[in-house]
Design an enzyme around this catalytic site. Structure first.
Site, PDB file in Angstrom:
ATOM      1  N   LEU A 132       0.817  -1.205   0.000  1.00 28.19           N
ATOM      2  CA  LEU A 132       0.000   0.000   0.000  1.00 28.19           C
ATOM      3  C   LEU A 132       0.859   1.267   0.000  1.00 28.19           C
ATOM      4  CD1 LEU A 132      -2.686  -1.066   2.618  1.00 28.19           C
ATOM      5  CD2 LEU A 132      -3.116  -0.625   0.184  1.00 28.19           C
ATOM      6  N   LYS A 137       7.625   1.159   0.831  1.00 23.21           N
ATOM      7  CA  LYS A 137       8.248   0.529  -0.350  1.00 23.21           C
ATOM      8  C   LYS A 137       9.473   1.303  -0.831  1.00 23.21           C
ATOM      9  CE  LYS A 137       4.599   0.837  -2.889  1.00 23.21           C
ATOM     10  NZ  LYS A 137       3.841   1.615  -1.871  1.00 23.21           N
ATOM     11  N   SER A 205       1.140  -1.852  -7.290  1.00 23.18           N
ATOM     12  CA  SER A 205       0.827  -3.104  -8.020  1.00 23.18           C
ATOM     13  C   SER A 205      -0.038  -4.067  -7.199  1.00 23.18           C
ATOM     14  CB  SER A 205       2.121  -3.781  -8.458  1.00 23.18           C
ATOM     15  OG  SER A 205       3.038  -3.954  -7.397  1.00 23.18           O
TER      16      SER A 205
END
Length: 261
Positions: A132, A137, A205
């Site tokens: 999320l 990330k 993604s």
């Protein structure tokens, strides 16, 4: 510099003849005027040239400078054009159709992925970080890249937002565009891995089918998927880009994936 005049470089038809050898053979500073695909010789003309275009490197063996008496295509012709009907066993190349691209042909090079990996002393692969917005990330991608760099490994990060600044700037956040965004990044990541680089892709993604499609582009074991398992409540509390607040207020569309997984 004195005029060189006009001369021809005749080549044999041997399959072992290297293109680089042909260009390096007894060449003085000259100016290339024409690559004549229909003739059996590479026409090289000189004149009052003042550039060091091709310096002499080494002389070719006499056996490699003999014209083909049968009139077939020589190695340089075969290198420059596929129109080589005089070459024994030469057939029309097989063309392919991929998506909307027709009449295309894959050209294979003698320098392959294994050669590039040996040069870099590492294995090219893709590390795909998904999760999320606000899950960390990009932070993880940068930390991983820095750690590998410190160990002498060549990496490159494909960050979802960064790629949308250029290559994917024409895409919106509609479902079909999100899928295309991931497809393009997957193809680029594949190229980096093929170059021997450790490619770190960092993007939301959310759909498995899109990630699986990217995984299928690479050999088994060359695609490593990392899921940032951070609860939605934590990501929304962080909300580094303010996207959750905008999504909850209905001010941005097409990013429902931010609010569910």
């Amino acid at each position: 510099m004195a005029s060189v005049g006009i001369r021809s470089l005749s080549l044999c038809k041997s399959l072992d003849l290297e293109y680089s050898e042909a260009l390096c053979a007894k060449l003085r500073p000259v100016k290339v005027s024409v690559f004549n695909f229909t003739c059996k010789k590479l026409r090289i003309s000189g004149g009052d040239t003042r550039s060091n275009f091709l310096e002499p490197i080494k002389a070719m063996d006499a056996s490699k400078t003999t014209s083909d008496v049968n009139g077939g295509c020589n190695a340089i012709d075969d290198f420059l054009t596929t129109d080589c009907d005089g070459f024994p066993g030469k057939s029309t190349p097989k063309m392919s159709t991929v998506g909307n691209s027709t009449n295309i042909q894959w050209h294979k090079c003698s320098v392959e992925k294994s050669d590039r990996q040996e040069l870099l002393k590492q294995k090219g692969c893709v590390i795909w970080i998904t999760g999320l917005s606000g899950s960390g990330k990009s932070t993880l991608a940068c930390a991983l890249s820095r750690g590998l760099h410190a160990r002498g490994k060549l990496t490159y990060i494909l960050d979802g937002d960064n790629v949308r600044h250029g290559l994917n700037s024409d895409l919106s956040f509609k479902a079909e565009d999100r899928a295309e965004n991931i497809r393009r990044i997957g193809e680029v990541a594949k190229l980096f891995a093929d170059a021997g680089v450790i490619c770190i892709a960092s993007l939301i993604s959310p759909y498995r089918k899109d990630r699986d499609a990217c995984r299928a582009l690479l050999p088994k074991g060359d695609f490593v998927e990392v899921f940032m398992d951070v609860p939605l409540q934590v990501c929304e509390a962080r909300d580094p880009k303010g996207l959750y607040k905008l999504a909850r207020a209905g001010k941005i569309k097409g990013i429902s994936c931010l609010l569910s997984w």
